[in-house]
Design a protein around this motif. Structure first.
Motif, PDB file in Angstrom:
ATOM      1  N   ASN A 124     -10.594   4.528  25.773  1.00 11.01           N
ATOM      2  CA  ASN A 124     -12.169   4.256  25.280  1.00 11.01           C
ATOM      3  C   ASN A 124     -12.593   3.575  26.603  1.00 11.01           C
ATOM      4  O   ASN A 124     -13.779   3.293  26.569  1.00 11.01           O
ATOM      5  CB  ASN A 124     -12.503   3.585  23.942  1.00 11.01           C
ATOM      6  N   ASN A 125     -11.894   3.381  27.804  1.00 18.96           N
ATOM      7  CA  ASN A 125     -12.489   2.808  28.717  1.00 18.96           C
ATOM      8  C   ASN A 125     -11.410   3.287  29.863  1.00 18.96           C
ATOM      9  O   ASN A 125     -10.377   3.395  29.877  1.00 18.96           O
ATOM     10  CB  ASN A 125     -12.438   1.206  29.031  1.00 18.96           C
ATOM     11  N   GLN A 178     -11.451   3.036  34.537  1.00 17.48           N
ATOM     12  CA  GLN A 178     -12.114   2.493  35.625  1.00 17.48           C
ATOM     13  C   GLN A 178     -11.399   2.700  36.775  1.00 17.48           C
ATOM     14  O   GLN A 178     -10.119   2.561  36.690  1.00 17.48           O
ATOM     15  CB  GLN A 178     -12.390   0.822  35.396  1.00 17.48           C
ATOM     16  N   TYR A 230     -16.964   3.437  36.310  1.00 19.95           N
ATOM     17  CA  TYR A 230     -16.647   2.959  34.760  1.00 19.95           C
ATOM     18  C   TYR A 230     -16.873   4.567  34.745  1.00 19.95           C
ATOM     19  O   TYR A 230     -18.007   4.918  34.319  1.00 19.95           O
ATOM     20  CB  TYR A 230     -17.611   2.078  34.397  1.00 19.95           C
ATOM     21  N   GLU A 251      -8.372   1.427  29.079  1.00 16.48           N
ATOM     22  CA  GLU A 251      -8.057   0.642  27.934  1.00 16.48           C
ATOM     23  C   GLU A 251      -7.934   1.602  26.772  1.00 16.48           C
ATOM     24  O   GLU A 251      -8.870   2.669  26.548  1.00 16.48           O
ATOM     25  CB  GLU A 251      -9.324  -0.078  27.599  1.00 16.48           C
ATOM     26  N   SER A 296      -5.321  -0.816  22.566  1.00 22.53           N
ATOM     27  CA  SER A 296      -4.960  -1.884  23.495  1.00 22.53           C
ATOM     28  C   SER A 296      -6.264  -2.648  23.753  1.00 22.53           C
ATOM     29  O   SER A 296      -6.694  -2.913  25.010  1.00 22.53           O
ATOM     30  CB  SER A 296      -4.351  -1.505  24.865  1.00 22.53           C
ATOM     31  N   ASN A 297      -6.910  -3.273  22.717  1.00 22.50           N
ATOM     32  CA  ASN A 297      -8.095  -3.965  22.740  1.00 22.50           C
ATOM     33  C   ASN A 297      -8.267  -4.851  23.653  1.00 22.50           C
ATOM     34  O   ASN A 297      -7.035  -5.640  23.839  1.00 22.50           O
ATOM     35  CB  ASN A 297      -8.650  -3.946  21.460  1.00 22.50           C
ATOM     36  N   TYR A 298      -9.122  -5.075  24.397  1.00 23.17           N
ATOM     37  CA  TYR A 298      -9.436  -6.251  25.255  1.00 23.17           C
ATOM     38  C   TYR A 298      -8.530  -6.301  26.556  1.00 23.17           C
ATOM     39  O   TYR A 298      -8.793  -7.150  27.254  1.00 23.17           O
ATOM     40  CB  TYR A 298      -9.077  -7.555  24.578  1.00 23.17           C
ATOM     41  N   GLN A 299      -7.725  -5.341  26.659  1.00 15.30           N
ATOM     42  CA  GLN A 299      -7.144  -5.489  28.034  1.00 15.30           C
ATOM     43  C   GLN A 299      -7.070  -3.871  28.810  1.00 15.30           C
ATOM     44  O   GLN A 299      -6.967  -2.917  27.810  1.00 15.30           O
ATOM     45  CB  GLN A 299      -5.689  -6.029  27.732  1.00 15.30           C
ATOM     46  N   LEU A 300      -7.190  -3.964  29.929  1.00 20.69           N
ATOM     47  CA  LEU A 300      -6.884  -2.910  30.874  1.00 20.69           C
ATOM     48  C   LEU A 300      -5.478  -2.692  31.186  1.00 20.69           C
ATOM     49  O   LEU A 300      -4.725  -3.818  31.539  1.00 20.69           O
ATOM     50  CB  LEU A 300      -7.908  -2.912  32.112  1.00 20.69           C
TER      51      LEU A 300
END
Lengths: 110, 113
Positions: A30-31, A33, A48, A90, A94-98
């Motif tokens: 979901n992310n 970069q 992004y 992400e 693995s919420n909150y971490q790249l």
């Protein structure tokens, strides 16, 4: 957990050349970069791009989320483009971490 | 353009000493992070922080580490008793909401001697 692989690990080019850097990831994200780490160690946000295509000057990036890869294109390379390029993702679990790839070390020779 | 700022840019400390790395996230951001990069290696997640508490932490983030948001602008990482293997580049990052672009500071290079 999600795995991130970048290729090639090293790339040496002459000034003015074009290059394509690849980032493969093992699960839905979901992310996503792209970063450039300069010779002083500083991280610079490039894109992004969890999906689609973006362009910023000589740089552009494309992420094909369904096929789990992203590409970073650098056109008309300059010596200041030298450094390490990182892809970081992400995942949905693995919420909150790249999670970072190992990077592609790019050297542009004058 | 708003940016994440970190101080100091380079810190040298003796083994066993406490160090505090400081960060000022972007002002309207709600999520804050610390990452580290040992020389020549990947960037690794340490901890995320939201609403004045830790949201998630990695195995690296043991009892020697702590984070704090002492006021409305600063976000700090404390290492209580530094070890040689804590030598690394430490990056602070912030994002406005979850699952969006994270903005990184310039990093603090910590050298433990």
């Amino acid at each position: 957990g999600i795995q991130v692989e970048q290729s090639p690990p090293d790339l040496i080019l002459q000034e003015g050349a074009n290059s394509t850097l690849r980032c493969n990831f093992s699960d839905s994200v979901n992310n996503l970069q792209w970063f450039h780490q300069n010779p002083w160690g500083q991280l610079i946000n490039l894109f992004y791009i969890p999906s689609g295509t973006k362009q910023n000057g000589r740089l552009s990036a494309t992420t094909v989320a369904t096929e789990r890869y992203s590409l970073l294109y650098i056109s008309s390379s300059q010596t200041t483009d030298s450094g390490v390029y990182f892809c970081a993702v992400e995942g949905w679990d693995s919420n909150y971490q790249l999670i970072w790839g190992a990077g592609t070390k790019l050297i542009i020779k004058p | 353009e708003p940016e994440v700022t970190q101080t100091p840019s380079h810190q040298v400390t003796q083994m066993g000493q406490e160090v505090i790395l400081r960060c000022v996230p972007i002002s309207n951001h709600l999520y804050f992070y610390w990452y580290r990069q040992i020389l020549g290696q990947k960037v690794e997640f340490l901890v995320s922080f939201y609403n004045n508490e830790i949201s998630e932490k990695s195995e690296i983030f043991d009892d020697q580490f702590s984070v704090e948001r002492p006021d409305g602008s600063n976000f700090t990482l404390k290492i209580r008793s530094t070890k040689l293997e804590d030598s690394a580049m430490y990056f602070c990052a912030s994002s406005p909401i979850m699952n969006t672009e994270a903005f990184f500071g310039q990093g603090t290079r910590l050298t433990v001697v």
